[in-house]
Design a protein around this motif. Structure first.
Motif, PDB file in Angstrom:
ATOM      1  N   GLU A 169       3.782   2.386  -9.963  1.00  0.00           N
ATOM      2  CA  GLU A 169       2.714   1.693 -10.673  1.00  0.00           C
ATOM      3  C   GLU A 169       2.815   0.210 -10.296  1.00  0.00           C
ATOM      4  O   GLU A 169       3.910  -0.289  -9.988  1.00  0.00           O
ATOM      5  CB  GLU A 169       2.876   1.857 -12.185  1.00  0.00           C
ATOM      6  N   PRO A 170       1.692  -0.547 -10.299  1.00  0.00           N
ATOM      7  CA  PRO A 170       1.708  -1.924  -9.788  1.00  0.00           C
ATOM      8  C   PRO A 170       2.754  -2.838 -10.422  1.00  0.00           C
ATOM      9  O   PRO A 170       3.549  -3.465  -9.709  1.00  0.00           O
ATOM     10  CB  PRO A 170       0.281  -2.413 -10.089  1.00  0.00           C
ATOM     11  N   PHE A 171       2.775  -2.917 -11.760  1.00  0.00           N
ATOM     12  CA  PHE A 171       3.693  -3.872 -12.388  1.00  0.00           C
ATOM     13  C   PHE A 171       5.135  -3.359 -12.389  1.00  0.00           C
ATOM     14  O   PHE A 171       6.077  -4.137 -12.386  1.00  0.00           O
ATOM     15  CB  PHE A 171       3.226  -4.209 -13.804  1.00  0.00           C
ATOM     16  N   LYS A 209       0.828  -1.202   0.000  1.00  0.00           N
ATOM     17  CA  LYS A 209       0.000   0.000   0.000  1.00  0.00           C
ATOM     18  C   LYS A 209       0.866   1.258   0.000  1.00  0.00           C
ATOM     19  O   LYS A 209       0.589   2.220  -0.732  1.00  0.00           O
ATOM     20  CB  LYS A 209      -0.912   0.000   1.232  1.00  0.00           C
ATOM     21  N   ILE A 210       1.918   1.259   0.802  1.00  0.00           N
ATOM     22  CA  ILE A 210       2.807   2.423   0.872  1.00  0.00           C
ATOM     23  C   ILE A 210       3.508   2.639  -0.469  1.00  0.00           C
ATOM     24  O   ILE A 210       3.615   3.774  -0.967  1.00  0.00           O
ATOM     25  CB  ILE A 210       3.826   2.263   2.008  1.00  0.00           C
ATOM     26  N   GLY A 211       3.995   1.566  -1.070  1.00  0.00           N
ATOM     27  CA  GLY A 211       4.681   1.685  -2.348  1.00  0.00           C
ATOM     28  C   GLY A 211       3.771   2.198  -3.454  1.00  0.00           C
ATOM     29  O   GLY A 211       4.130   3.120  -4.200  1.00  0.00           O
ATOM     30  N   ILE A 212       2.563   1.620  -3.549  1.00  0.00           N
ATOM     31  CA  ILE A 212       1.620   2.016  -4.586  1.00  0.00           C
ATOM     32  C   ILE A 212       1.146   3.450  -4.370  1.00  0.00           C
ATOM     33  O   ILE A 212       0.883   4.191  -5.328  1.00  0.00           O
ATOM     34  CB  ILE A 212       0.418   1.048  -4.602  1.00  0.00           C
ATOM     35  N   GLY A 225       8.336 -10.860 -16.497  1.00  0.00           N
ATOM     36  CA  GLY A 225       6.964 -10.678 -16.965  1.00  0.00           C
ATOM     37  C   GLY A 225       6.393  -9.333 -16.539  1.00  0.00           C
ATOM     38  O   GLY A 225       5.747  -8.640 -17.331  1.00  0.00           O
ATOM     39  N   PHE A 226       6.646  -8.944 -15.296  1.00  0.00           N
ATOM     40  CA  PHE A 226       6.225  -7.627 -14.825  1.00  0.00           C
ATOM     41  C   PHE A 226       6.858  -6.528 -15.679  1.00  0.00           C
ATOM     42  O   PHE A 226       6.187  -5.558 -16.061  1.00  0.00           O
ATOM     43  CB  PHE A 226       6.652  -7.430 -13.362  1.00  0.00           C
ATOM     44  N   LEU A 227       8.153  -6.673 -15.951  1.00  0.00           N
ATOM     45  CA  LEU A 227       8.885  -5.667 -16.712  1.00  0.00           C
ATOM     46  C   LEU A 227       8.343  -5.543 -18.135  1.00  0.00           C
ATOM     47  O   LEU A 227       8.272  -4.445 -18.701  1.00  0.00           O
ATOM     48  CB  LEU A 227      10.370  -6.031 -16.739  1.00  0.00           C
ATOM     49  N   LEU A 228       7.945  -6.666 -18.735  1.00  0.00           N
ATOM     50  CA  LEU A 228       7.406  -6.654 -20.097  1.00  0.00           C
ATOM     51  C   LEU A 228       6.005  -6.051 -20.136  1.00  0.00           C
ATOM     52  O   LEU A 228       5.684  -5.244 -21.022  1.00  0.00           O
ATOM     53  CB  LEU A 228       7.374  -8.086 -20.639  1.00  0.00           C
ATOM     54  N   LEU A 229       5.172  -6.415 -19.176  1.00  0.00           N
ATOM     55  CA  LEU A 229       3.784  -5.983 -19.203  1.00  0.00           C
ATOM     56  C   LEU A 229       3.596  -4.532 -18.753  1.00  0.00           C
ATOM     57  O   LEU A 229       2.627  -3.885 -19.162  1.00  0.00           O
ATOM     58  CB  LEU A 229       2.932  -6.900 -18.306  1.00  0.00           C
ATOM     59  N   SER A 230       4.495  -4.042 -17.923  1.00  0.00           N
ATOM     60  CA  SER A 230       4.339  -2.688 -17.397  1.00  0.00           C
ATOM     61  C   SER A 230       4.172  -1.642 -18.499  1.00  0.00           C
ATOM     62  O   SER A 230       3.187  -0.895 -18.510  1.00  0.00           O
ATOM     63  CB  SER A 230       5.519  -2.330 -16.487  1.00  0.00           C
ATOM     64  N   PRO A 231       5.080  -1.558 -19.493  1.00  0.00           N
ATOM     65  CA  PRO A 231       4.867  -0.554 -20.556  1.00  0.00           C
ATOM     66  C   PRO A 231       3.703  -0.917 -21.469  1.00  0.00           C
ATOM     67  O   PRO A 231       3.040  -0.026 -22.009  1.00  0.00           O
ATOM     68  CB  PRO A 231       6.201  -0.560 -21.316  1.00  0.00           C
ATOM     69  N   LEU A 232       3.448  -2.220 -21.670  1.00  0.00           N
ATOM     70  CA  LEU A 232       2.328  -2.624 -22.519  1.00  0.00           C
ATOM     71  C   LEU A 232       0.994  -2.196 -21.917  1.00  0.00           C
ATOM     72  O   LEU A 232       0.033  -1.935 -22.646  1.00  0.00           O
ATOM     73  CB  LEU A 232       2.344  -4.146 -22.724  1.00  0.00           C
ATOM     74  N   LEU A 233       0.938  -2.116 -20.589  1.00  0.00           N
ATOM     75  CA  LEU A 233      -0.278  -1.679 -19.909  1.00  0.00           C
ATOM     76  C   LEU A 233      -0.342  -0.160 -19.762  1.00  0.00           C
ATOM     77  O   LEU A 233      -1.271   0.371 -19.157  1.00  0.00           O
ATOM     78  CB  LEU A 233      -0.364  -2.333 -18.523  1.00  0.00           C
ATOM     79  N   GLY A 255      -0.742 -14.210  -9.183  1.00  0.00           N
ATOM     80  CA  GLY A 255      -1.208 -14.047  -7.809  1.00  0.00           C
ATOM     81  C   GLY A 255      -0.825 -12.723  -7.187  1.00  0.00           C
ATOM     82  O   GLY A 255      -1.676 -11.992  -6.672  1.00  0.00           O
ATOM     83  N   ASN A 256       0.465 -12.369  -7.264  1.00  0.00           N
ATOM     84  CA  ASN A 256       0.921 -11.136  -6.636  1.00  0.00           C
ATOM     85  C   ASN A 256       0.597  -9.906  -7.473  1.00  0.00           C
ATOM     86  O   ASN A 256       0.310  -8.827  -6.928  1.00  0.00           O
ATOM     87  CB  ASN A 256       2.430 -11.224  -6.379  1.00  0.00           C
ATOM     88  N   GLY A 257       0.629 -10.042  -8.790  1.00  0.00           N
ATOM     89  CA  GLY A 257       0.331  -8.898  -9.650  1.00  0.00           C
ATOM     90  C   GLY A 257      -1.087  -8.385  -9.462  1.00  0.00           C
ATOM     91  O   GLY A 257      -1.324  -7.173  -9.422  1.00  0.00           O
ATOM     92  N   LEU A 258      -2.050  -9.293  -9.316  1.00  0.00           N
ATOM     93  CA  LEU A 258      -3.433  -8.885  -9.089  1.00  0.00           C
ATOM     94  C   LEU A 258      -3.583  -8.182  -7.738  1.00  0.00           C
ATOM     95  O   LEU A 258      -4.386  -7.258  -7.601  1.00  0.00           O
ATOM     96  CB  LEU A 258      -4.364 -10.092  -9.164  1.00  0.00           C
ATOM     97  N   ILE A 259      -2.807  -8.630  -6.762  1.00  0.00           N
ATOM     98  CA  ILE A 259      -2.826  -7.962  -5.451  1.00  0.00           C
ATOM     99  C   ILE A 259      -2.375  -6.515  -5.596  1.00  0.00           C
ATOM    100  O   ILE A 259      -2.984  -5.599  -5.031  1.00  0.00           O
ATOM    101  CB  ILE A 259      -1.911  -8.706  -4.452  1.00  0.00           C
ATOM    102  N   LEU A 260      -1.306  -6.300  -6.352  1.00  0.00           N
ATOM    103  CA  LEU A 260      -0.768  -4.950  -6.497  1.00  0.00           C
ATOM    104  C   LEU A 260      -1.772  -4.022  -7.193  1.00  0.00           C
ATOM    105  O   LEU A 260      -1.912  -2.856  -6.823  1.00  0.00           O
ATOM    106  CB  LEU A 260       0.540  -4.998  -7.289  1.00  0.00           C
TER     107      LEU A 260
END
Length: 301
Positions: A34-36, A26-29, A195-203, A82-87
């Protein structure tokens, strides 16, 4: 039976640190991540540290193609899913609510194992499942009444997230390669981080510069969440009965709820308290059912 003091120490570390990761999310977001983008900057460094430690220990880190595929799939399901959806959900709802929704993972694991083993679930497990689902409903009464799209999105994400975590855990248990646990975790987090690194700019995430509090939260997740607590969990499993170690699943949400209330002034309404009690009771009954099943199927000397 005398319990290992070292084992109890490591279990306390798991209780406190894994409980506090929801607060760190929560603090980071809330402070520029950004989540990813946050996921990428957490899991890639943590993975490299774990794999570097494995190389220093001279453990096998070279993977076959089959092993790489298994670890990539399990890492993506566990951490990216699992963790990405949490973020993502953490942007919209309190950290204590997130922790309580995620605590249903053992319930989903029990259901999936029953389906895979084609066994009729014990009555106690069914009761635990129904009570846990009733708790989820109680937790979400205020949010569903509000009808906010972000609340509904968070509910959907946090309903799916523990199902993905349970699926990834079962897959890892059944298909795990013959590698050290640190190596397995390192590669799972590495594939997820990529995967996070790839999807972050795509999103369309903007890589803003987080505040000092945001970086501190992410550093806490790397050092304490991914490294220290993980290591303590491994030691706790080796030194204590598994039935005791698995209590983290319903101790962590309670502590997370209190931390969110204490540090972020997250509200504790009657529906939250009632839902928390029902979810934790349901999880406890599921654990009890599974431990009884293990005892009944263990050959006697």
């Amino acid at each position: 039976m005398t319990l290992s003091r070292a084992g109890l120490f490591h279990l306390v570390v798991v209780y406190l640190v894994w409980s506090s990761t929801y607060l760190a999310f929560k603090i980071g977001i809330s402070n520029g991540f950004e989540p990813f983008w946050m996921g990428a900057t957490r899991f890639i460094p943590a993975a490299l540290l774990l794999l570097g430690f494995a190389v220093w220990q001279r453990w096998r880190v070279r993977l076959s193609w089959a092993e790489a595929g298994m670890l990539a799939l399990s890492g993506v399901v566990l951490w990216l899913g699992g963790n990405g959806l949490i973020l993502i959900a953490t942007q919209y709802v309190p950290s204590g609510y997130v922790a309580l929704m995620i605590s249903t993972a053992p319930i989903w694991a029990a259901i999936l194992e029953g389906l895979l083993n084609r066994k009729r679930p014990p009555g106690l497990l069914i009761i635990g499942l129904l009570i846990g689902l009733l708790g989820i409903l109680a937790l979400n009464v205020p949010k569903l009444n509000a009808g906010s799209p972000t609340n509904l999105l968070a509910f959907a994400l946090l309903f799916i997230s523990p199902l993905l975590w349970a699926s990834g855990t079962i897959y890892t248990q059944r298909k795990s390669p013959q590698l050290q646990a640190v190596v397995i975790s390192g590669y799972q987090q590495l594939f997820a981080g990529l995967g996070f690194l790839l999807l972050s700019p795509l999103l369309g995430e903007a890589w803003h510069t987080p505040t000092l509090a945001g970086w501190a939260a992410n550093l806490y997740l790397i050092v304490f969440g991914s490294l220290i607590a993980y290591t303590s969990y491994i030691f706790a499993v080796r030194l204590l009965p598994l039935s005791l170690v698995t209590t983290y699943a319903y101790v962590n949400p309670v502590i997370a709820l209190l931390l969110g209330w204490l540090f972020l002034r997250e509200p504790l309404g009657i529906w939250t308290v009632a839902g928390a009690a029902l979810v934790l009771l349901g999880v406890g009954l599921v654990f009890r059912s599974r431990m009884k099943s293990v005892v009944q199927t263990t050959p006697q000397p």
